[in-house]
Motif scaffolding. Structure first.
Motif, PDB file in Angstrom:
ATOM      1  N   GLY A  22      -5.805  -3.052   3.254  1.00 50.21           N
ATOM      2  CA  GLY A  22      -5.512  -1.682   2.828  1.00 50.21           C
ATOM      3  C   GLY A  22      -4.876  -1.608   1.456  1.00 50.21           C
ATOM      4  O   GLY A  22      -4.344  -2.601   0.945  1.00 50.21           O
ATOM      5  N   PRO A  23      -4.912  -0.406   0.857  1.00 48.47           N
ATOM      6  CA  PRO A  23      -4.298  -0.212  -0.454  1.00 48.47           C
ATOM      7  C   PRO A  23      -2.839  -0.644  -0.434  1.00 48.47           C
ATOM      8  O   PRO A  23      -2.138  -0.405   0.553  1.00 48.47           O
ATOM      9  CB  PRO A  23      -4.388   1.299  -0.687  1.00 48.47           C
ATOM     10  CG  PRO A  23      -5.389   1.800   0.293  1.00 48.47           C
ATOM     11  CD  PRO A  23      -5.453   0.837   1.421  1.00 48.47           C
ATOM     12  N   LYS A  26      -3.181   4.687   1.675  1.00 47.51           N
ATOM     13  CA  LYS A  26      -2.194   3.637   1.938  1.00 47.51           C
ATOM     14  C   LYS A  26      -1.229   4.009   3.060  1.00 47.51           C
ATOM     15  O   LYS A  26      -0.709   3.138   3.738  1.00 47.51           O
ATOM     16  CB  LYS A  26      -1.415   3.272   0.674  1.00 47.51           C
ATOM     17  CG  LYS A  26      -0.711   4.416  -0.032  1.00 47.51           C
ATOM     18  CD  LYS A  26       0.096   3.861  -1.224  1.00 47.51           C
ATOM     19  CE  LYS A  26       0.651   4.940  -2.123  1.00 47.51           C
ATOM     20  NZ  LYS A  26      -0.277   5.326  -3.200  1.00 47.51           N
ATOM     21  N   ASN A  83      -5.475  -4.424  -3.049  1.00 47.99           N
ATOM     22  CA  ASN A  83      -5.353  -4.235  -1.606  1.00 47.99           C
ATOM     23  C   ASN A  83      -4.676  -5.448  -0.998  1.00 47.99           C
ATOM     24  O   ASN A  83      -4.915  -6.578  -1.419  1.00 47.99           O
ATOM     25  CB  ASN A  83      -6.725  -4.026  -0.968  1.00 47.99           C
ATOM     26  CG  ASN A  83      -7.217  -2.597  -1.148  1.00 47.99           C
ATOM     27  OD1 ASN A  83      -6.897  -1.967  -2.145  1.00 47.99           O
ATOM     28  ND2 ASN A  83      -7.979  -2.101  -0.214  1.00 47.99           N
ATOM     29  N   PRO A 100       0.917  -0.899  -0.387  1.00 49.99           N
ATOM     30  CA  PRO A 100       1.923   0.125  -0.100  1.00 49.99           C
ATOM     31  C   PRO A 100       2.785   0.381  -1.332  1.00 49.99           C
ATOM     32  O   PRO A 100       2.777  -0.407  -2.286  1.00 49.99           O
ATOM     33  CB  PRO A 100       2.743  -0.479   1.042  1.00 49.99           C
ATOM     34  CG  PRO A 100       2.491  -1.941   0.993  1.00 49.99           C
ATOM     35  CD  PRO A 100       1.128  -2.125   0.370  1.00 49.99           C
ATOM     36  N   SER A 137      -4.281   6.114  -5.902  1.00 52.42           N
ATOM     37  CA  SER A 137      -5.187   5.027  -5.528  1.00 52.42           C
ATOM     38  C   SER A 137      -5.403   4.085  -6.710  1.00 52.42           C
ATOM     39  O   SER A 137      -6.453   4.075  -7.314  1.00 52.42           O
ATOM     40  CB  SER A 137      -6.509   5.655  -5.054  1.00 52.42           C
ATOM     41  OG  SER A 137      -7.380   4.670  -4.591  1.00 52.42           O
ATOM     42  N   GLY A 151      -2.123   2.797   6.722  1.00 49.14           N
ATOM     43  CA  GLY A 151      -2.181   1.360   7.012  1.00 49.14           C
ATOM     44  C   GLY A 151      -1.276   0.920   8.149  1.00 49.14           C
ATOM     45  O   GLY A 151      -1.724   0.265   9.095  1.00 49.14           O
ATOM     46  N   GLU A 180      -9.557   1.094   4.787  1.00 45.52           N
ATOM     47  CA  GLU A 180      -9.930   2.047   3.753  1.00 45.52           C
ATOM     48  C   GLU A 180     -10.754   3.129   4.413  1.00 45.52           C
ATOM     49  O   GLU A 180     -11.322   2.921   5.483  1.00 45.52           O
ATOM     50  CB  GLU A 180     -10.784   1.368   2.658  1.00 45.52           C
ATOM     51  CG  GLU A 180      -9.998   0.445   1.737  1.00 45.52           C
ATOM     52  CD  GLU A 180      -9.271   1.200   0.632  1.00 45.52           C
ATOM     53  OE1 GLU A 180      -9.296   2.448   0.633  1.00 45.52           O
ATOM     54  OE2 GLU A 180      -8.679   0.525  -0.235  1.00 45.52           O
TER      55      GLU A 180
END
Ligand code: VG1
Ligand code: CO
Length: 543
Positions: A133-134, A347, A128, A136, A19, A350, A375
């Motif tokens: 989202g985080p 991730k 992000n 990829p 993360s 997502g 998240e």
């Protein structure tokens, strides 16, 4: 004010983990360390030029200065506009929401999540993407690659921007908008959860205790639970974010929240409690006399999804990280929706969320979330549980017991060996990998192995393959041991051993998890030759 170009040399260790990039504050404080990684982000995401960027953090030590640097660099790199939380604060789920709501190119979250803070503690930085989202893997790899060849970074020479007051200002050609970190998020929650039902439940005399662990969840929890739902003032504990989390470990598990657990086991316990981590994406759920494991929490929310307005039409599917117990799989099988098994880290959810294949997902590490953001979302999880309690009008412990009676119990525990020399952690994994091929179908250390592999995930949406995601060893009686090395630590290696045992018989459900798992734990320790490699006889943290 001018845009300046600074010559720099690469740091070789700027590789994001599970993360984001997480390091000791002392590492981040080296000249150019932060600047280099921020420039690597700008280099890897060219769309930020002229685009919208969301910025916020969990308020930990080093955040204030880092945000000012980040804003100067964003302006120097031609970012069109930055939306930033007041005082630089945003919870991780709130940042995810703002990225999505405002159509941002992405967001930069300054947090080391559940890791301790302070001058000797940890700091982190995470990008992000536009879906909220985080980033990829291919994007984090691009950032790492950019950091390795970096020769310069760009920065403005302006004074600090006032982040204490709401409103707009200008930095070079970049607009800066300081927003209330809580407002949008609180608004969204009211569209997902039945606030009237929870208010009634609270008015009936039920008591709740929410512990923000001196972190960024505090202002969100006060707004939602006290202001909007009417919980008694003081229901939210440790609500003021502090830069060092009051010297405590902002990790919501029974070990780091022993006081909250003691309260919930005692005579004056509240009816419901929850705790959140540093950036408020994790949650621990407790009832009077019980702690709900995160794997069970996910399964119970899945089984009761329709009680939540958000899931009124049912679930298209669910997902869990590989080490998370298979309790939710049992629910999906019975109720007839898909269940995906992904590698550790948010991730990987997502694409499944974006494609509408799942609407609820979770991890054993106190992470639960849904399709409203990209998240995990601690405050949301607590609200979803309150919604459930308000509908079912039963104590938490009874809901859990009934769930086990209906689906069987997946006893679960995680054993962490922390602060190992890197070589020792890697030796355990290498030993296991060496044994894998010979395990299936064999009696090993007294137990029958049915499956053993090194988990590899093929993303069903875009086909990306992620290999070596952890060793899985399944036993013939439905038990399982999983092994991986942590990707969020900042010192040496942390070996995580995840233990699971399925108990169908309701007569066995009341036993303590560690007792039920003792045999699988012994098996796992022997298989990994943990004592020989690490010198440790037992795990440091058992949750
Ligand atoms: C840990 C957890 C993982 C979680 C990650 C980030 O990673 O095991 O499930 O997604 O932390 O959570 P690792 O690699 O240390 O096992 V948080 O709250 O730090 O954003
Ligand atoms: Co977190």
């Amino acid at each position: 004010m001018a845009v300046l170009r600074f010559a720099t040399t690469p740091f070789l260790d700027q590789k994001p983990g599970t993360s984001g990039l997480r390091k000791k504050v002392t590492t981040f404080s080296q000249p150019h360390y932060l600047e280099n990684f921020v420039q690597a982000i700008f280099n890897a995401v060219p769309a930020l030029k002229g685009g919208l960027l969301v910025v916020g953090g969990d308020g930990r030590y080093f955040n204030d200065g880092a945000i000012q640097t980040l804003l100067r660099m964003a302006a120097a790199n031609g970012v069109g506009k930055v939306i930033v939380g007041r005082h630089g604060l945003l919870s991780t789920p709130a940042a995810s929401l703002l990225i999505r709501r405002h159509g941002a190119v992405g967001g930069i979250i300054l947090s080391a999540s559940h890791n301790p803070g302070g001058p000797e503690g940890d700091f982190g930085i995470k990008f992000n993407a536009a879906n909220g989202g985080p980033a990829p893997e291919r994007l984090t790899e691009a950032m790492h690659a950019a950091s390795q060849v970096l020769q310069c970074f760009y920065c403005c020479d302006n004074q600090d921007i006032d982040l204490g007051s709401l409103g707009r200002s200008q930095l070079e050609t970049m607009q800066v908008e300081v927003i209330d970190p809580v407002a949008d998020y609180a608004g969204l929650m009211q569209t997902l959860v039945d606030f009237d039902a929870i208010r009634d439940w609270l008015r009936a005399g039920h008591r709740v205790r929410l512990d923000a662990l001196h972190a960024v969840g505090g202002p969100y929890a006060v707004k939602l639970f006290e202001d909007l739902l009417g919980a008694t003032l003081g229901s939210v504990r440790n609500a003021a974010p502090q830069a060092d989390f009051a010297g405590e470990h902002p990790d919501p598990n029974p070990v780091h929240c022993a006081g909250l657990v003691a309260h919930m086991m005692g005579a004056g316990a509240a009816d419901f409690a929850a705790a959140f981590d540093g950036d408020a994406d994790r949650n621990m759920i407790l009832g009077r006399g019980c702690v709900v494991t995160p794997s069970d929490s996910l399964a119970i929310l899945a089984a009761n999804a329709r009680t939540l307005p958000q899931f009124r039409d049912g679930l298209p599917g669910v997902a869990r990280s590989m080490p998370t117990s298979r309790a939710v799989d049992a629910v999906a099988a019975r109720l007839g929706f898909d269940c995906y098994e992904t590698p550790t880290g948010w991730k990987y959810f997502g694409n499944l969320l974006d494609a509408g294949r799942i609407a609820l997902c979770g991890e054993e590490s106190y992470g639960t979330g849904a399709s409203h953001v990209r998240e995990k979302d601690g405050i949301w999880a607590a609200l979803a549980w309150l919604n459930l309690l308000a509908v079912r009008r039963q104590p938490v412990a009874e809901i859990v017991r009934e769930h086990w009676a209906s689906y069987g119990r997946h006893c679960y525990s995680r054993h962490d060996y922390e602060g190992l020399p890197l070589a020792a952690g890697e030796a355990v994994m290498a030993t296991l990998r060496g044994k894998l091929a010979a395990l299936p179908g064999q009696m090993v250390h007294g137990l029958q192995v049915s499956l053993a592999d090194d988990f590899s995930y093929t993303d069903p949406v875009d086909g990306t393959v992620s290999g070596q995601q952890g060793i899985r060893v399944a036993l013939a009686d439905g038990s399982r041991a999983v092994f991986r090395l942590s990707g969020t630590g900042t010192e040496g290696a942390t070996l995580r051993v995840y233990l699971e045992r399925y108990l169908a018989d309701v007569a066995q459900h009341a036993q303590p998890a560690q007792a039920a798992l003792a045999e699988v734990a012994r098996f796992a320790a022997q298989l990994g030759e943990i004592e020989a490699h690490t010198g440790r006889v037992r795990a440091d943290v058992v949750t």
